[in-house]
Write an enzyme that holds these catalytic residues in place. Structure first.
Site, PDB file in Angstrom:
ATOM      1  N   LEU A 101       0.852  -1.186   0.000  1.00 52.58           N
ATOM      2  CA  LEU A 101       0.000   0.000   0.000  1.00 52.58           C
ATOM      3  C   LEU A 101       0.887   1.234   0.000  1.00 52.58           C
ATOM      4  O   LEU A 101       1.987   1.221   0.536  1.00 52.58           O
ATOM      5  CB  LEU A 101      -0.907   0.029   1.239  1.00 52.58           C
ATOM      6  CG  LEU A 101      -2.003  -1.035   1.333  1.00 52.58           C
ATOM      7  CD1 LEU A 101      -2.778  -0.866   2.647  1.00 52.58           C
ATOM      8  CD2 LEU A 101      -2.962  -0.957   0.149  1.00 52.58           C
ATOM      9  N   ASP A 102       0.374   2.336  -0.571  1.00 56.76           N
ATOM     10  CA  ASP A 102       1.105   3.593  -0.571  1.00 56.76           C
ATOM     11  C   ASP A 102       1.268   4.117   0.851  1.00 56.76           C
ATOM     12  O   ASP A 102       0.545   3.717   1.768  1.00 56.76           O
ATOM     13  CB  ASP A 102       0.357   4.650  -1.393  1.00 56.76           C
ATOM     14  CG  ASP A 102       0.143   4.221  -2.836  1.00 56.76           C
ATOM     15  OD1 ASP A 102       0.919   3.377  -3.313  1.00 56.76           O
ATOM     16  OD2 ASP A 102      -0.797   4.741  -3.468  1.00 56.76           O
ATOM     17  N   LEU A 103       2.168   5.085   0.994  1.00 55.61           N
ATOM     18  CA  LEU A 103       2.437   5.702   2.289  1.00 55.61           C
ATOM     19  C   LEU A 103       1.162   6.223   2.953  1.00 55.61           C
ATOM     20  O   LEU A 103       0.951   6.053   4.157  1.00 55.61           O
ATOM     21  CB  LEU A 103       3.445   6.846   2.098  1.00 55.61           C
ATOM     22  CG  LEU A 103       3.893   7.608   3.344  1.00 55.61           C
ATOM     23  CD1 LEU A 103       4.779   6.739   4.222  1.00 55.61           C
ATOM     24  CD2 LEU A 103       4.629   8.882   2.935  1.00 55.61           C
TER      25      LEU A 103
END
Length: 229
Positions: A101-103
């Site tokens: 998942l993205d930040l």
């Protein structure tokens, strides 16, 4: 990892019993007697209990984590804290995320040290579905359901995305199900229809549904593990 937690897990004993065994000088780390349960055990150290070595990892491991914002899914990052911050297990750096998942994206992350198992989740040929709760900046029109179902042309991509199921909850909230994992795919899909994702949360991967509070993790059940076979 704390030595007392490590021993409790591998010996199937309570912390109280472990504390007594430590005080009785039955535990050594790299040949040195350790009496404190707070001792921080590193992955490469060798632990003996009552003369017998305890292996730090004995089998493959499978966990779910509810990832908060601000953490990266890599195991080592010089600029941001990683999801391993939440994982109190032996040799946590051996674990990897089966689908990152993205930040700034929250929600379900699956962690394992079983490469073949994670490949069944991330490989495009297995079409593993992921479900996201999406909050957007501009109102959602009903016509987007067909647009997403027909596939979307992303910027700098040669092919359309695979059909995606968009369920509109209200003007600014939707649930999106996709079966591939292109770079920043959900955000780019909405950008392609002139909208902007302001919040993104993964709720489900395959048949595994997120059911724990943010920042917590748990082992997967055997049924959950087997659901990807």
């Amino acid at each position: 990892m704390r030595l007392d937690k490590f021993l409790a897990h591998h010996l199937g004993a309570s912390r109280t019993i472990v504390t007594k065994e430590l005080k009785a000088k039955k535990v050594t780390v790299d040949g040195e007697v350790i009496k404190s349960g707070a001792y921080q055990l590193s992955p490469k150290q060798i632990v003996h209990y009552d003369g017998y070595q305890i292996e730090q990892v004995t089998s493959q491991r499978y966990f779910m984590l509810n990832k908060p914002q601000g953490y990266v899914c890599s195991t080592d990052d010089p600029d941001h804290p990683t999801i391993l911050y939440f994982i109190d297990e032996p040799i946590p750096e051996k674990l990897h995320a089966a689908g990152r998942l993205d930040l700034d994206t929250t929600g379900l992350v699956l962690l394992t040290d079983d490469g073949k198992w994670s490949h069944r989740i991330t490989s495009p040929k297995h079409h593993c579905e992921k479900v996201y709760a999406v909050t957007v900046e501009q109102p959602l029109g009903i016509e987007l359901i067909d647009i997403f179902n027909n596939g979307i042309q992303l910027k700098s991509e040669k092919s359309l995305t695979k059909p995606a199921k968009l369920h509109i909850i209200d003007d600014f909230h939707a649930e999106l199900t996709i079966s591939e994992g292109r770079y920043h795919q959900v955000k780019r899909m909405f950008a392609a229809v002139n909208n902007h994702v302001v919040a993104l949360h993964r709720k489900q991967i395959g048949k595994v549904i997120l059911d724990i509070p943010e920042g917590e993790y748990r082992p997967l059940t055997q049924d959950e593990i087997d659901s990807f076979n």
